[in-house]
Design a protein around this motif. Structure first.
Motif, short mmCIF file in Angstrom:
data_model
loop_
_atom_site.label_atom_id
_atom_site.label_comp_id
_atom_site.label_asym_id
_atom_site.label_seq_id
_atom_site.Cartn_x
_atom_site.Cartn_y
_atom_site.Cartn_z
N UNK B 360 2.50 6.42 -19.21
CA UNK B 360 3.42 6.30 -18.08
C UNK B 360 2.70 5.73 -16.86
N UNK B 361 1.46 6.16 -16.65
CA UNK B 361 0.75 5.62 -15.49
C UNK B 361 0.41 4.15 -15.71
N UNK B 362 0.17 3.76 -16.96
CA UNK B 362 -0.08 2.34 -17.23
C UNK B 362 1.19 1.52 -16.98
N UNK B 363 2.34 2.08 -17.35
CA UNK B 363 3.60 1.39 -17.09
C UNK B 363 3.77 1.19 -15.58
N UNK B 364 3.39 2.21 -14.84
CA UNK B 364 3.45 2.13 -13.39
C UNK B 364 2.52 1.02 -12.88
N UNK B 365 1.31 0.98 -13.45
CA UNK B 365 0.34 -0.03 -13.02
C UNK B 365 0.81 -1.43 -13.39
N UNK B 366 1.49 -1.54 -14.52
CA UNK B 366 1.97 -2.86 -14.95
C UNK B 366 2.98 -3.43 -13.97
N UNK B 367 3.77 -2.56 -13.34
CA UNK B 367 4.78 -3.05 -12.41
C UNK B 367 4.29 -3.18 -10.98
N UNK B 368 3.02 -2.85 -10.74
CA UNK B 368 2.52 -2.82 -9.37
C UNK B 368 2.21 -4.22 -8.87
N UNK B 369 2.62 -4.50 -7.66
CA UNK B 369 2.44 -5.84 -7.11
C UNK B 369 1.56 -5.86 -5.87
N UNK B 370 1.88 -4.97 -4.92
CA UNK B 370 1.33 -5.10 -3.58
C UNK B 370 -0.20 -5.13 -3.54
N UNK B 371 -0.91 -4.21 -4.23
CA UNK B 371 -2.37 -4.27 -4.11
C UNK B 371 -2.94 -5.55 -4.68
N UNK B 372 -2.25 -6.14 -5.67
CA UNK B 372 -2.78 -7.36 -6.27
C UNK B 372 -2.61 -8.56 -5.35
N UNK B 373 -1.60 -8.50 -4.46
CA UNK B 373 -1.46 -9.57 -3.48
C UNK B 373 -2.70 -9.62 -2.59
N UNK B 374 -3.21 -8.42 -2.25
CA UNK B 374 -4.33 -8.33 -1.32
C UNK B 374 -5.59 -8.96 -1.88
N UNK B 375 -5.79 -8.86 -3.19
CA UNK B 375 -7.04 -9.36 -3.75
C UNK B 375 -6.86 -10.76 -4.32
N UNK B 376 -5.82 -11.43 -3.87
CA UNK B 376 -5.71 -12.87 -4.14
C UNK B 376 -5.14 -13.23 -5.50
N UNK B 377 -4.42 -12.31 -6.14
CA UNK B 377 -3.85 -12.70 -7.43
C UNK B 377 -2.54 -13.47 -7.26
N UNK B 378 -2.28 -13.96 -6.05
CA UNK B 378 -1.05 -14.72 -5.82
C UNK B 378 -1.27 -16.22 -5.94
N UNK B 379 -2.47 -16.62 -6.33
CA UNK B 379 -2.73 -18.05 -6.38
C UNK B 379 -1.83 -18.72 -7.40
#
Lengths: 461, 443
Positions: B360-379
């Protein structure tokens, strides 16, 4: 020769060591040293395997962490004079460029000769480093293997040693949480301090102007850069209040209905629905808010003669409220179930109807828990990023009009830090100050919520 | 419920006989109370119905907009691979072929279908039907088999997004509510092709396997899926062992003192820290201090691991606590050490619960967006990542990026990407429920 291959080899050696250690202690039993073995044979195997792999793995992991710093220092010191004279900030950018070329992320640009040299140097050093760490790791693995092999004898308390090691590892694992908090607080405070040396704290906390566009060139006009926190905070507050107006009644009433009224059939439908709502990623809610709800709100508003912005706070708030419904409902459900059945029976016995029991007995008894649940929900709503980033705008309006476009703390953090930044400008650093305020607000809400629960929880048993 | 069975005989006034509860006033009061009871029930039911409706509208709007993305409109185009265009040097070297003018070849092929289109502006309008994928498709064929040069080949190519939308019936529904972006002439040409049987609609395997693109018809979630899997693998590899060990220590071994209290308070607070703050941590510590590469799944994985660690610890502790003490006492009584009690008995019994919490926590992590924007995964990343240190993006970030694009084609792609993401989440939750159902034990 790559470090990962060496590591795999050492791991294989450790597996071999496990079997060898087990065999060795069994072979020694009762022969050379006339004694029975202290622990189960497999503990001697573990003992040997640990000796084999732990020192080598520790050194290699350490290298993986410090390698970039060392290599970058060497690369920079080998660069031409003109580069070494640069400020620390410019050097960071140069280094980022070198890294991009080295990892092949730079696209099709061609680097200038100095950078190209540095990239070559970087690759060379990287390779040398890999060789060194491979050799050191291999030596440590073999040495550990030998030490383990040499130390094994039936009288050694292998189980105690292996177990002590296991407990030390567990203790280290349990301190990661503390380290994470330290890391969060440390990085937020450190970067915020840097921001506050460039921009006064008082102006930040009480300023009513937010326009982070600072002048890039000295002669540029207009954007002076104002970092007043108030408009962002009111924006967050407005959207949170709207979300709570949606989430609290719906969440609370559905929790009550589910626990006291619903037929098993309805419950078997409604419970999964709430679980699915809880599991939907926020980015999906954001897309839904931006594409379906916001236009609907705008059209409905203009049909009623209201002037509604296309990125209104109302749309974002309502969708956020829907997102938080399952959160409120599950917390409220726990709280309502904690109210002892005897209280309800007492109320029924006095002739109350079900709703009277709930409103006059159960809810007052559960009130502290419900207050805590609402506070946790507020802290979640304030910290939520994606819905507001997609459905609310970037316009920092100081307003409480739900039909206007507002921006929030989280949206600004995201928009300030997405894309390339230079790490010295107040614009970038202000995001960390915002993060610090956000962290403090949510932390306070959580602590108060827990305190409320602890203080007002009645003991019924 | 006890009714009054025996009623006194021969009494004139009913009210007096039945007592205060049967007076007019009491009847009214009772009615009012029942009415309010009924209203309260109605409120509760409404609340539940609102939740159900919200979910239904959300899913309906996303599926309704997205299901068409799983079919692609393709066109079979017969082209002559003109040596002058494909390989002006005539050496048939791979590098020369790579730079050949395959777009020109595709355009020539299209011209031969419509010989009566002569006007420059008309030709330009006609070429818009070819997506960039057309020249790529021809180039790939020629690179595979250089002997094709000079021959006539038929390729199946995706049509440009505007035509794709038209074919799927979305023509009049551009996002801003405007008219179709195609002129009547273009529509007529498209209809001619369709009448000739050259337009097909097939399953859009491209969408699931290719990377991002600026052209909606070529954009796919393949790269994002791989990025998500890499990130999640790192998250799991870090968070699961650390979380289980921390939970075991706190639940089974830790002495009750200030330090462990501090750890517990910390874990509970970390679970409620907004996710974007973890992104700030990743940016300040992993990127700026440790100098790890931007946009890399390895950094995203570590940040998400720190985020899911408290959730895993809390779930694991609950699961460990559910194992009855009698098991521990029995094992201790038989001479097991405390570590043996845990590894041989408690942990295996608690494992289903721990795994459920982890999934369940992995499912949560799979849907997470905001922290990944911070570390530049929006390229904007076209290539499919092949390693954990390469620039990559993940599914939710891909959704965020596409949601910003105004083209109708991307609205469809975004919704379809959401459907893919939800399918993954659904699968993970199904596994968790299955585990719970299969291994759940009541002590």
């Amino acid at each position: 020769m790559s470090p990962s291959l060496v590591f795999l080899a050492i791991a294989a050696l450790a597996v071999f060591g496990f079997f060898l250690g087990r065999r060795r202690v069994l072979a020694m039993e009762g022969t050379r040293i006339r004694a029975s073995i202290h622990s189960l044979p497999s503990y001697y195997g573990y003992y040997m395997a640990l000796w084999c792999i732990v020192p080598a793995a520790a050194v290699m992991a350490l290298w993986f962490v410090v390698e970039p710093t060392i290599i970058e220092g060497l690369v920079l010191s080998a660069m031409p004079e003109s580069y070494r004279a640069m400020s620390a900030n410019q050097l960071t950018l140069v280094m980022a460029d070198i890294r991009n070329f080295a990892y092949g992320n730079a696209g099709t640009r061609t680097p200038d000769p100095a950078i190209a040299d540095a990239v070559r140097n970087y690759h060379g050093l990287h390779e040398t480093g890999a060789w060194i760490v491979s050799i050191v790791g291999a030596c440590l693995g073999v040495a550990g293997f030998a030490i383990g092999f040499w130390r094994i004898n039936p009288q050694m308390r292998a189980r105690n040693r292996v177990e002590r090691f296991a407990i030390v590892v567990m203790i280290i694992a349990s301190t990661i949480a503390v380290l994470t908090t330290v890391g969060i607080v440390g990085s937020l405070v450190f970067e915020s301090m840097r921001f506050f040396t460039k921009y006064p704290v008082f102006d930040f906390l009480f300023g009513t102007q937010w326009s982070p566009q600072t002048a890039i060139r000295a002669d540029q006009v207009g954007s002076s850069g104002a970092f007043g926190f108030i408009p962002l905070f009111t924006g967050s507050l407005l959207i949170t209040v709207i979300a709570m107006f949606v989430a609290v009644p719906i969440g609370l009433l559905s929790a009550i209905y589910m626990s006291d009224y619903a037929s098993p059939r309805l419950r078997s439908v409604a419970k999964p629905v709430l679980e699915v709502l809880a599991g939907i990623p926020t980015v999906v809610y954001g897309f839904f808010a931006a594409l379906t709800v916001a236009p609907f709100v705008r059209d409905a508003g203009s049909a009623m003669g209201l002037d509604v912005a296309s990125e209104s706070a109302l749309a974002a708030g309502v969708v956020m409220g829907i997102m938080i419904v399952p959160f409120v409902s599950s917390l409220a459900d726990d709280v309502i179930h904690a109210v002892p059945q005897s209280l309800r029976h007492g109320a029924y016995g006095l002739g109350s109807t079900k709703s009277e029991t709930i409103r006059q007995v159960v809810l007052p008894a559960a009130l502290p828990g419900i207050v805590a649940a609402v506070m946790l929900a507020i802290s979640r709503a304030i910290g939520e990023t994606m819905i507001v980033a997609m459905a609310a705008g970037l316009a920092a309006n100081l307003t409480f009009n739900p039909f206007a476009a507002v921006t929030t703390v989280t949206v600004q953090i995201a928009s300030l830090l997405v894309g390339d930044q230079e790490f010295d400008s107040p614009k970038t650093l202000s995001a960390f100050a915002l993060g610090l305020v956000l962290f403090v607000i949510t932390l306070c809400l959580n602590i108060i919520a827990l305190a409320v629960v602890r203080k007002y929880r009645e003991k019924y048993d | 419920m006890t009714d009054i069975v025996e009623r006194p005989q021969g009494v004139a006034s009913r009210g007096a006989a039945l007592g205060v509860h049967a007076t007019e006033e009491a009847q009214k009061r009772l009615k009012r109370r029942y009415a309010s009871e009924w209203r309260f029930r109605a409120y509760g039911l409404t609340a539940i119905l609102i939740s159900i409706t919200a979910l239904a509208v959300l899913l309906w709007s996303i599926v309704g907009q997205g299901y068409t993305a799983f079919t692609a409109t393709t066109m079979s185009l017969t082209v002559t691979v003109d040596p002058a265009l494909a390989d002006p040097g005539g050496k048939r070297a791979q590098d020369d072929l790579r730079t050949g003018d395959f777009q020109g070849i595709a355009r020539a092929g299209l011209r031969s279908v419509f010989p009566d289109v002569k006007e420059r502006s008309d030709l330009r309008a006609l070429y818009t039907i070819l997506s960039n994928g057309a020249s790529d498709a021809i180039r790939d064929r020629v690179l595979d088999n250089p002997a094709l040069i000079g021959q006539q080949i038929t390729v199946r190519i995706p049509v440009a997004s505007d035509y794709d939308m038209y074919a799927k019936g979305f023509a009049a529904k551009t996002p801003k509510g405007g008219e179709s972006r195609l002129s009547p002439k273009q529509i007529a040409w498209f209809e001619t092709l369709k009448a000739d049987g050259k337009i097909h609609s097939s399953f859009n395997i491209w969408f699931l396997t290719s990377g991002d693109s600026r052209q909606p018809e070529l954009a796919g979630v393949g790269g994002a899926i791989i990025g998500s899997l890499l990130t999640l693998a790192i998250t799991l590899a870090i968070a699961f062992p650390l979380g289980v060990m921390a939970a075991v220590y706190l639940e089974e071994f830790a002495p009750k003192n200030r330090w462990t209290d501090l750890i517990e308070v910390n874990i509970n607070n970390l679970a409620a820290v907004p996710s974007i703050v973890f992104g700030l941590l990743g940016l300040a510590v992993f990127l700026n201090v440790f100098g790890l590469p931007r946009s890399a799944p390895v950094v995203g994985g570590v940040v998400l691991a720190l985020m899911s660690l408290p959730i895993i610890i809390i779930a694991s502790r609950a699961s460990l606590r559910a194992v009855p003490p009698s098991i521990r006492q029995a094992a201790l009584g038989l001479g097991a050490s405390r570590v043996q009690v845990v590894t041989h008995h408690v942990l295996p019994l608690a494992m289903p619960g721990i795994l459920t919490g982890t999934i369940l926590s992995m499912a949560h992590a799979l849907g997470e967006t905001a922290p990944l924007l911070m570390i530049g995964m929006v390229a904007f990343i076209v290539d499919i990542p092949s390693g954990a240190t390469q620039a990559a993006t993940v599914l939710p970030v891909q959704i965020y990026l596409w949601a910003d694009s105004p083209e109708r084609g991307f609205v469809e792609k975004t919704s379809a990407a959401i459907m893919v993401l939800l399918a993954f989440l659904l699968a993970m939750n199904a596994i968790a429920i299955f585990l719970r159902k299969k291994f759940e034990r009541k002590w």
